[in-house]
Design an enzyme around this catalytic site. Structure first.
Site, PDB file in Angstrom:
ATOM      1  N   SER A   1      24.509  10.117  33.385  1.00 15.34           N
ATOM      2  CA  SER A   1      23.169  10.045  32.783  1.00 15.34           C
ATOM      3  C   SER A   1      22.108  10.682  33.669  1.00 15.34           C
ATOM      4  O   SER A   1      21.931  10.256  34.812  1.00 15.34           O
ATOM      5  CB  SER A   1      22.736   8.594  32.580  1.00 15.34           C
ATOM      6  OG  SER A   1      23.692   7.881  31.890  1.00 15.34           O
TER       7      SER A   1
ATOM      8  N   HIS B   1      22.245  12.408  27.138  1.00 13.44           N
ATOM      9  CA  HIS B   1      23.508  12.966  27.612  1.00 13.44           C
ATOM     10  C   HIS B   1      23.786  14.229  26.799  1.00 13.44           C
ATOM     11  O   HIS B   1      24.163  14.134  25.637  1.00 13.44           O
ATOM     12  CB  HIS B   1      24.681  12.007  27.358  1.00 13.44           C
ATOM     13  CG  HIS B   1      24.572  10.685  28.049  1.00 13.44           C
ATOM     14  ND1 HIS B   1      25.514  10.235  28.942  1.00 13.44           N
ATOM     15  CD2 HIS B   1      23.659   9.711  27.971  1.00 13.44           C
ATOM     16  CE1 HIS B   1      25.159   9.039  29.384  1.00 13.44           C
ATOM     17  NE2 HIS B   1      24.043   8.694  28.800  1.00 13.44           N
TER      18      HIS B   1
ATOM     19  N   HIS C   1      31.776   8.037  26.072  1.00 12.61           N
ATOM     20  CA  HIS C   1      31.973   6.669  26.569  1.00 12.61           C
ATOM     21  C   HIS C   1      32.791   5.855  25.571  1.00 12.61           C
ATOM     22  O   HIS C   1      32.738   6.090  24.368  1.00 12.61           O
ATOM     23  CB  HIS C   1      30.624   5.959  26.748  1.00 12.61           C
ATOM     24  CG  HIS C   1      29.718   6.618  27.739  1.00 12.61           C
ATOM     25  ND1 HIS C   1      28.899   7.673  27.404  1.00 12.61           N
ATOM     26  CD2 HIS C   1      29.500   6.370  29.061  1.00 12.61           C
ATOM     27  CE1 HIS C   1      28.216   8.053  28.480  1.00 12.61           C
ATOM     28  NE2 HIS C   1      28.566   7.285  29.495  1.00 12.61           N
TER      29      HIS C   1
ATOM     30  N   TYR D   1      32.104   2.890  24.698  1.00 12.78           N
ATOM     31  CA  TYR D   1      31.229   2.111  23.810  1.00 12.78           C
ATOM     32  C   TYR D   1      30.743   2.910  22.604  1.00 12.78           C
ATOM     33  O   TYR D   1      30.236   2.348  21.634  1.00 12.78           O
ATOM     34  CB  TYR D   1      30.031   1.517  24.570  1.00 12.78           C
ATOM     35  CG  TYR D   1      29.086   2.521  25.188  1.00 12.78           C
ATOM     36  CD1 TYR D   1      28.211   3.279  24.427  1.00 12.78           C
ATOM     37  CD2 TYR D   1      29.070   2.692  26.570  1.00 12.78           C
ATOM     38  CE1 TYR D   1      27.352   4.197  25.011  1.00 12.78           C
ATOM     39  CE2 TYR D   1      28.214   3.602  27.167  1.00 12.78           C
ATOM     40  CZ  TYR D   1      27.356   4.357  26.381  1.00 12.78           C
ATOM     41  OH  TYR D   1      26.520   5.263  26.972  1.00 12.78           O
ATOM     42  N   GLU D   2      30.890   4.233  22.660  1.00 14.49           N
ATOM     43  CA  GLU D   2      30.477   5.041  21.507  1.00 14.49           C
ATOM     44  C   GLU D   2      31.494   4.942  20.373  1.00 14.49           C
ATOM     45  O   GLU D   2      31.256   5.462  19.287  1.00 14.49           O
ATOM     46  CB  GLU D   2      30.335   6.506  21.925  1.00 14.49           C
ATOM     47  CG  GLU D   2      29.190   6.746  22.884  1.00 14.49           C
ATOM     48  CD  GLU D   2      29.171   8.173  23.391  1.00 14.49           C
ATOM     49  OE1 GLU D   2      28.695   9.048  22.672  1.00 14.49           O
ATOM     50  OE2 GLU D   2      29.660   8.414  24.523  1.00 14.49           O
TER      51      GLU D   2
ATOM     52  N   ALA E   1      25.377   6.552  36.414  1.00 18.17           N
ATOM     53  CA  ALA E   1      24.279   5.616  36.637  1.00 18.17           C
ATOM     54  C   ALA E   1      24.892   4.223  36.589  1.00 18.17           C
ATOM     55  O   ALA E   1      25.759   3.964  35.754  1.00 18.17           O
ATOM     56  CB  ALA E   1      23.260   5.764  35.520  1.00 18.17           C
TER      57      ALA E   1
ATOM     58  N   MET F   1      29.405   1.544  32.779  1.00 13.68           N
ATOM     59  CA  MET F   1      30.190   1.665  31.538  1.00 13.68           C
ATOM     60  C   MET F   1      31.016   2.945  31.470  1.00 13.68           C
ATOM     61  O   MET F   1      31.334   3.416  30.385  1.00 13.68           O
ATOM     62  CB  MET F   1      29.237   1.626  30.339  1.00 13.68           C
ATOM     63  CG  MET F   1      28.352   0.395  30.294  1.00 13.68           C
ATOM     64  SD  MET F   1      27.143   0.515  28.974  1.00 13.68           S
ATOM     65  CE  MET F   1      25.997  -0.792  29.424  1.00 13.68           C
ATOM     66  N   SER F   2      31.339   3.521  32.610  1.00  9.84           N
ATOM     67  CA  SER F   2      32.084   4.785  32.567  1.00  9.84           C
ATOM     68  C   SER F   2      32.993   4.903  33.784  1.00  9.84           C
ATOM     69  O   SER F   2      33.233   3.932  34.497  1.00  9.84           O
ATOM     70  CB  SER F   2      31.094   5.958  32.550  1.00  9.84           C
ATOM     71  OG  SER F   2      30.394   6.025  33.769  1.00  9.84           O
TER      72      SER F   2
ATOM     73  N   ASN G   1      19.140   0.420  38.317  1.00  4.94           N
ATOM     74  CA  ASN G   1      18.483  -0.871  38.071  1.00  4.94           C
ATOM     75  C   ASN G   1      19.248  -1.939  38.849  1.00  4.94           C
ATOM     76  O   ASN G   1      20.417  -1.736  39.203  1.00  4.94           O
ATOM     77  CB  ASN G   1      18.500  -1.216  36.572  1.00  4.94           C
ATOM     78  CG  ASN G   1      19.900  -1.243  35.998  1.00  4.94           C
ATOM     79  OD1 ASN G   1      20.554  -0.203  35.863  1.00  4.94           O
ATOM     80  ND2 ASN G   1      20.387  -2.423  35.698  1.00  4.94           N
TER      81      ASN G   1
ATOM     82  N   HIS H   1      17.276   1.090  29.067  1.00  5.32           N
ATOM     83  CA  HIS H   1      17.865   2.442  29.104  1.00  5.32           C
ATOM     84  C   HIS H   1      16.870   3.480  29.612  1.00  5.32           C
ATOM     85  O   HIS H   1      17.237   4.395  30.339  1.00  5.32           O
ATOM     86  CB  HIS H   1      18.396   2.811  27.711  1.00  5.32           C
ATOM     87  CG  HIS H   1      19.161   4.106  27.678  1.00  5.32           C
ATOM     88  ND1 HIS H   1      20.285   4.335  28.461  1.00  5.32           N
ATOM     89  CD2 HIS H   1      18.970   5.248  26.974  1.00  5.32           C
ATOM     90  CE1 HIS H   1      20.728   5.563  28.238  1.00  5.32           C
ATOM     91  NE2 HIS H   1      19.952   6.141  27.337  1.00  5.32           N
TER      92      HIS H   1
HETATM   93  N1  HPA Z   1      25.093  -2.330  33.559  1.00  2.00           N
HETATM   94  C1  HPA Z   1      26.007  -1.505  33.001  1.00  2.00           C
HETATM   95  N2  HPA Z   1      25.870  -0.199  32.989  1.00  2.00           N
HETATM   96  C2  HPA Z   1      24.785   0.340  33.559  1.00  2.00           C
HETATM   97  C3  HPA Z   1      23.793  -0.463  34.148  1.00  2.00           C
HETATM   98  C4  HPA Z   1      23.950  -1.869  34.143  1.00  2.00           C
HETATM   99  O1  HPA Z   1      23.117  -2.640  34.650  1.00  2.00           O
HETATM  100  N3  HPA Z   1      22.842   0.382  34.627  1.00  2.00           N
HETATM  101  C5  HPA Z   1      23.238   1.638  34.341  1.00  2.00           C
HETATM  102  N4  HPA Z   1      24.410   1.622  33.684  1.00  2.00           N
END
Ligand code: HPA
Length: 320
Positions: A32, A65, A88, A90-91, A118, A224-225, A248, A282
């Site tokens: 990302s 992306h 991903h 999740y997609e 990320a 998530m990747s 974050n 996000h």
């Molecule tokens: N959790 C999961 N995936 C992420 C996060 C998170 O806090 N930040 C960026 N991708």
């Protein structure tokens, strides 16, 4: 995942590449906001493919992306292929689709895979904007059987029971630390760490209780990747370097309780503000990516320069 599909995609790409780019040594998957790396490579001529134009290639549908495969020379000399954006789980892609590009890279001749992503920081020492070199992972879905190597083993690529205790190449990690000291780290407050990445399916961010659980299991980061791709890369003997940008901080403190006396008498807005503290978002993830992306790019480029100088010209003692 069918070998037939992998080899069709391989042939499609190979037939369209000039001689100097036909056997990329390095593949880089840009996470990302980290796709700027693609603009730093020299393309002779301009060789890029939208994922949609490549047979069998999975597409990313996430805003922020892009979806293209870029071939070029890193530092003007190392043939490389970059994925700008990735698919991903999740997609809705299957875990086979998510990892499909890795086997195409193997057939193209890639021996080193660099992944960036990320991630949320679980380690309280991590600050937003820090970079973390992965040295291990926790793959809860994989342990439970949602695993890219499940099914008949693809003997063309690797063994039935690959070890992953050595998944994160030590020489490459040493090189990143060296590159950090001489370039990016010398000039700014951003810090470089090593840590353990926990893969989650997403797309929701984790609850506070889930963050505490992952932390207690030994994870420093959550995202998530990356992990499915790494498993498939290691299965076929590609060495791996993975870098996370902390975008974050995961919230580890328990959720505020409705029976807390200190909260009595607060109005709806005040209660909402208290609950929202530290909430993942996000946009925040993309923004942290934008500002730190340049440093991440320089780190990757310097590392590639150091690694490939060493391997093509021998080390300082003259050994090949
Ligand atoms: N959790 C999961 N995936 C992420 C996060 C998170 O806090 N930040 C960026 N991708």
């Amino acid at each position: 995942m069918s070998f037939q599909h992998v080899s069709e995609t391989f042939s499609f790409l190979r037939d369209r590449l000039p001689e100097c780019l036909r056997t990329p040594q390095v593949a880089i998957i840009c996470g990302s906001g980290l796709g700027g790396l693609a603009s730093t490579i020299q393309r002779l001529p301009q060789i890029e493919f939208d994922y949609a134009s490549i047979p069998h290639f999975p597409r990313s549908t996430v805003a922020g992306h892009a979806g293209k495969l870029v071939f070029g020379l890193l530092n003007g000399e190392v043939p490389a292929v970059l994925m700008v954006g990735r698919a991903h789980y999740y997609e809705g892609h299957s875990i086979d689709q998510v990892t499909f590009p890795i086997r195409v890279f193997k057939l193209l001749g890639v021996d080193t895979l660099i992944l960036t992503n990320a991630a949320g920081g679980l380690n309280p020492e991590y600050m937003v904007g820090d970079i973390v070199l992965l040295n291990d992972h926790i793959f809860l879905a994989g342990l439970a059987g949602v695993h890219p190597l499940r099914g008949p083993n693809a003997e063309e690529f690797g063994p039935r029971f690959p070890a992953l205790s050595d998944a994160y190449d030590l020489e490459l990690r040493c090189q990143v630390h060296n590159a950090w000291v001489t370039t990016v780290g010398a000039e700014n407050k951003r810090r470089l760490h090593e840590g353990v990445y926990a893969f989650v399916g997403g797309p929701s961010y984790e609850t506070r209780a889930e963050c505490r659980m992952l932390r207690q299991l030994g994870a420093d980061l959550v995202g998530m990747s990356t992990v499915p791709e790494i498993v498939v890369a290691r299965h076929c003997g590609i060495r791996v370097l993975a870098l996370s940008l902390v975008t974050n901080n995961a919230v580890l403190s328990p959720v505020p309780r409705g029976d807390d006396h200190l909260l009595q008498g607060k109005n709806v807005d005040e209660l909402d503000t208290i609950l929202q503290e530290g909430k993942a978002d996000h946009e925040e993830v993309l923004e942290a990516g934008r500002t730190a992306a340049m440093d991440m790019q320089r780190l990757v480029i310097q590392t590639v320069a150091n690694v490939f100088k060493r391997s093509s010209h021998g080390d300082a003692t003259g050994n090949q």
